[in-house]
Write a protein that holds these residues in place. Structure first.
Motif, PDB file in Angstrom:
ATOM      1  N   LYS A  19       0.914  -1.248   0.072  1.00  0.00           N
ATOM      2  CA  LYS A  19       0.160   0.081  -0.045  1.00  0.00           C
ATOM      3  C   LYS A  19       0.967   1.329  -0.023  1.00  0.00           C
ATOM      4  CE  LYS A  19      -4.321  -1.341   0.636  1.00  0.00           C
ATOM      5  NZ  LYS A  19      -5.468  -1.047  -0.069  1.00  0.00           N
ATOM      6  N   PHE A  20       0.248   2.442  -0.494  1.00  0.00           N
ATOM      7  CA  PHE A  20       0.878   3.450  -0.487  1.00  0.00           C
ATOM      8  C   PHE A  20       0.266   4.507   0.428  1.00  0.00           C
ATOM      9  CE2 PHE A  20       1.930   2.069  -4.633  1.00  0.00           C
ATOM     10  CZ  PHE A  20       3.322   2.125  -4.838  1.00  0.00           C
ATOM     11  N   ALA A  21       1.327   5.248   1.395  1.00  0.00           N
ATOM     12  CA  ALA A  21       0.472   6.207   2.399  1.00  0.00           C
ATOM     13  C   ALA A  21      -0.391   7.041   1.890  1.00  0.00           C
ATOM     14  CB  ALA A  21       1.740   6.793   3.188  1.00  0.00           C
ATOM     15  N   GLU A  22      -0.249   7.448   0.671  1.00  0.00           N
ATOM     16  CA  GLU A  22      -1.226   8.623   0.375  1.00  0.00           C
ATOM     17  C   GLU A  22      -2.577   7.775   0.035  1.00  0.00           C
ATOM     18  OE1 GLU A  22       1.483   7.552  -3.450  1.00  0.00           O
ATOM     19  OE2 GLU A  22       1.762   7.873  -1.106  1.00  0.00           O
ATOM     20  N   GLN A  23      -2.463   6.762  -0.204  1.00  0.00           N
ATOM     21  CA  GLN A  23      -3.707   6.059  -0.396  1.00  0.00           C
ATOM     22  C   GLN A  23      -4.453   5.642   0.797  1.00  0.00           C
ATOM     23  OE1 GLN A  23      -2.126   2.334  -2.455  1.00  0.00           O
ATOM     24  NE2 GLN A  23      -2.698   3.380  -4.486  1.00  0.00           N
ATOM     25  N   ARG A  24      -3.600   5.229   1.920  1.00  0.00           N
ATOM     26  CA  ARG A  24      -4.164   4.631   3.345  1.00  0.00           C
ATOM     27  C   ARG A  24      -4.756   5.990   3.743  1.00  0.00           C
ATOM     28  NH1 ARG A  24      -0.529   1.408   7.078  1.00  0.00           N
ATOM     29  NH2 ARG A  24      -2.451   1.628   8.116  1.00  0.00           N
ATOM     30  N   TRP A  25      -4.233   7.190   3.454  1.00  0.00           N
ATOM     31  CA  TRP A  25      -4.798   8.255   4.297  1.00  0.00           C
ATOM     32  C   TRP A  25      -5.883   9.015   3.372  1.00  0.00           C
ATOM     33  CZ3 TRP A  25      -0.563   5.829   6.431  1.00  0.00           C
ATOM     34  CH2 TRP A  25      -0.677   5.834   7.875  1.00  0.00           C
ATOM     35  N   SER A  26      -6.118   8.663   2.427  1.00  0.00           N
ATOM     36  CA  SER A  26      -6.772   9.260   1.288  1.00  0.00           C
ATOM     37  C   SER A  26      -8.036   9.671   1.714  1.00  0.00           C
ATOM     38  CB  SER A  26      -6.942   8.568   0.095  1.00  0.00           C
ATOM     39  OG  SER A  26      -7.702   7.473  -0.017  1.00  0.00           O
ATOM     40  N   PRO A  34       2.116  -3.212   6.010  1.00  0.00           N
ATOM     41  CA  PRO A  34       3.420  -2.680   5.463  1.00  0.00           C
ATOM     42  C   PRO A  34       3.093  -1.689   4.355  1.00  0.00           C
ATOM     43  CG  PRO A  34       3.165  -4.996   4.607  1.00  0.00           C
ATOM     44  CD  PRO A  34       2.187  -4.771   5.573  1.00  0.00           C
ATOM     45  N   THR A  35       3.827  -0.698   4.352  1.00  0.00           N
ATOM     46  CA  THR A  35       3.172   0.523   3.681  1.00  0.00           C
ATOM     47  C   THR A  35       4.728   1.247   2.986  1.00  0.00           C
ATOM     48  OG1 THR A  35       1.231   0.855   4.696  1.00  0.00           O
ATOM     49  CG2 THR A  35       2.093   2.763   3.413  1.00  0.00           C
ATOM     50  N   ARG A  36       4.445   1.933   2.052  1.00  0.00           N
ATOM     51  CA  ARG A  36       5.511   2.657   1.495  1.00  0.00           C
ATOM     52  C   ARG A  36       5.028   4.229   1.464  1.00  0.00           C
ATOM     53  NH1 ARG A  36       9.460   0.819  -2.241  1.00  0.00           N
ATOM     54  NH2 ARG A  36       9.068  -1.237  -3.106  1.00  0.00           N
ATOM     55  N   GLY A  37       5.892   4.986   2.031  1.00  0.00           N
ATOM     56  CA  GLY A  37       5.631   6.386   2.303  1.00  0.00           C
ATOM     57  C   GLY A  37       6.748   7.309   2.870  1.00  0.00           C
ATOM     58  N   ALA A  38       6.338   8.474   2.969  1.00  0.00           N
ATOM     59  CA  ALA A  38       7.424   9.365   3.628  1.00  0.00           C
ATOM     60  C   ALA A  38       7.932   8.868   5.041  1.00  0.00           C
ATOM     61  CB  ALA A  38       6.838  10.856   3.835  1.00  0.00           C
ATOM     62  N   ALA A  39       9.256   8.836   5.241  1.00  0.00           N
ATOM     63  CA  ALA A  39      10.039   8.155   6.367  1.00  0.00           C
ATOM     64  C   ALA A  39       9.673   8.674   7.436  1.00  0.00           C
ATOM     65  CB  ALA A  39      11.512   8.339   6.036  1.00  0.00           C
ATOM     66  N   TRP A  40       8.879  10.195   7.510  1.00  0.00           N
ATOM     67  CA  TRP A  40       8.653  10.657   9.072  1.00  0.00           C
ATOM     68  C   TRP A  40       7.256  10.279   9.424  1.00  0.00           C
ATOM     69  CZ3 TRP A  40       4.010  13.022   7.909  1.00  0.00           C
ATOM     70  CH2 TRP A  40       3.690  13.326   6.579  1.00  0.00           C
ATOM     71  N   LEU A  67       2.241  14.871   0.156  1.00  0.00           N
ATOM     72  CA  LEU A  67       3.107  15.035   1.094  1.00  0.00           C
ATOM     73  C   LEU A  67       3.449  13.768   1.815  1.00  0.00           C
ATOM     74  CD1 LEU A  67       2.049  18.361   2.810  1.00  0.00           C
ATOM     75  CD2 LEU A  67       4.037  18.220   1.239  1.00  0.00           C
ATOM     76  N   LEU A  68       2.664  12.735   1.574  1.00  0.00           N
ATOM     77  CA  LEU A  68       3.051  11.459   2.476  1.00  0.00           C
ATOM     78  C   LEU A  68       3.530  10.591   1.384  1.00  0.00           C
ATOM     79  CD1 LEU A  68       0.654  12.769   3.779  1.00  0.00           C
ATOM     80  CD2 LEU A  68      -0.365  10.523   4.216  1.00  0.00           C
ATOM     81  N   ARG A  69       3.967  10.910   0.218  1.00  0.00           N
ATOM     82  CA  ARG A  69       4.645  10.059  -0.698  1.00  0.00           C
ATOM     83  C   ARG A  69       6.026   9.837  -0.231  1.00  0.00           C
ATOM     84  NH1 ARG A  69       2.214  12.890  -6.065  1.00  0.00           N
ATOM     85  NH2 ARG A  69      -0.025  11.999  -6.068  1.00  0.00           N
ATOM     86  N   GLY A  70       6.488   8.440  -0.538  1.00  0.00           N
ATOM     87  CA  GLY A  70       8.047   8.456  -0.351  1.00  0.00           C
ATOM     88  C   GLY A  70       8.344   7.050  -0.675  1.00  0.00           C
ATOM     89  N   ASP A  71       9.840   6.542  -0.318  1.00  0.00           N
ATOM     90  CA  ASP A  71       9.769   5.278  -0.723  1.00  0.00           C
ATOM     91  C   ASP A  71      10.188   4.559   0.781  1.00  0.00           C
ATOM     92  OD1 ASP A  71       9.793   5.181  -3.316  1.00  0.00           O
ATOM     93  OD2 ASP A  71      11.683   6.124  -3.618  1.00  0.00           O
ATOM     94  N   ALA A  72       9.898   4.851   1.794  1.00  0.00           N
ATOM     95  CA  ALA A  72      10.350   4.326   3.079  1.00  0.00           C
ATOM     96  C   ALA A  72       9.316   3.199   3.649  1.00  0.00           C
ATOM     97  CB  ALA A  72      10.355   5.150   4.236  1.00  0.00           C
TER      98      ALA A  72
END
Length: 272
Positions: free
Chosen positions: A135-142, A184-190, A153-158
């Motif tokens: 999953k991608f973070a920007e999808q999970r919090w959409s 498990p998700t890909r997204g911004a490391a912060w 802003l949530l996009r990333g490879d972490a």
């Protein structure tokens, strides 16, 4: 969710597990956790122990078993090693190396907070191969962040875990481990440090104290303040919705903690 004991599993399923780990001579069902129909420590004839967690193949959420199996090879020392996965007799079971540990304590002053912070930092060092189906973070919090530019802003490879419930952090005398990789998700490391902040607040730390703890993590320290503000608003909306649908104590506590963090972010913005 009803928790099944080892001896309630179909004989063929138990046989399939023993083909992977060897003969089981004793078992102990684990009471902690909410999302597994099977959670048991298996003592083997060899003297070693294995932790087994599972769901029936017709149960909602069984896909999380496959997600954990997918991500396990990349986790290194951050999580207990996965020994194998068994799908048999309408059961999907994951078998992990057993860790003799306790759950983390996030209360103010606890040394376990540093352990959790170190785990988040170590997780941030893991590099995943491209094409891994996460999953991608920007999808999970959409559903909780309306503006597309804010979601970006949530996009990333972490690699992100996102659920720092203290029951998901196992602590030994020497190490700490992160378990329950259902999302498990890909997204911004912060994002993972931000998720830990809310858990620390729920355990009694102030928002300022929680943020000070995660300021040790480079990804947090380097994050754009606006991104953290956006995420705090989305997180508050998410936990408000979760607690609104099922206002049990722990969900209401998380909603209050998320709101406390949002208030802290907004007051900091006002005073800046």
């Amino acid at each position: 969710m009803h928790r099944s004991d080892w001896h309630e599993l179909p004989p063929g399923t138990r046989d399939a597990v023993e083909e992977v780990v060897g003969p089981v001579v004793d078992t102990m069902t684990v009471s902690a956790g909410l999302n597994s129909a099977l959670a048991a420590t298996l003592r083997l004839h060899s003297g070693s122990k294995v932790f087994a967690k599972g769901l029936r193949t017709d149960q909602r959420g069984v896909v999380t078993q496959d997600r954990e199996a997918l991500i396990a090879p990349y986790l290194g020392e951050v999580a207990p090693p996965l020994i194998g996965q068994v799908v048999s007799g309408q059961w999907n079971i994951l078998l992990f190396q057993h860790i003799d540990a306790r759950h983390a304590d996030y209360s103010p002053g606890s040394a376990d907070i540093q352990r959790a912070v170190d785990l988040v930092r170590d997780l941030g060092q893991i590099t995943l191969p491209e094409g891994l189906a996460l999953k991608f973070a920007e999808q999970r919090w959409s559903s909780y962040i309306d503006d597309e530019s804010d979601r970006a802003l949530l996009r990333g490879d972490a690699l992100l875990h996102t659920d720092y419930n203290p029951h998901n952090v196992l602590v030994t005398d020497a190490d700490a481990f992160l378990i329950d990789w259902a999302w498990p998700t890909r997204g911004a490391a912060w994002i993972d440090p931000a998720c830990l902040v809310v858990r620390l607040i729920a355990a009694g730390n102030t928002a300022a104290e929680a943020e000070k703890w995660v300021d040790q993590i480079p990804a947090w320290a380097e994050a754009e303040p606006n991104a953290l503000d956006v995420f705090s608003r989305g997180t508050a909306r998410m936990w408000d919705e979760i607690a609104g649908h099922d206002p049990v104590d722990w969900k209401s506590s998380m909603a209050a903690a998320a709101r406390t963090w949002l208030d802290h972010r907004e007051s900091s913005l006002t005073s800046a």
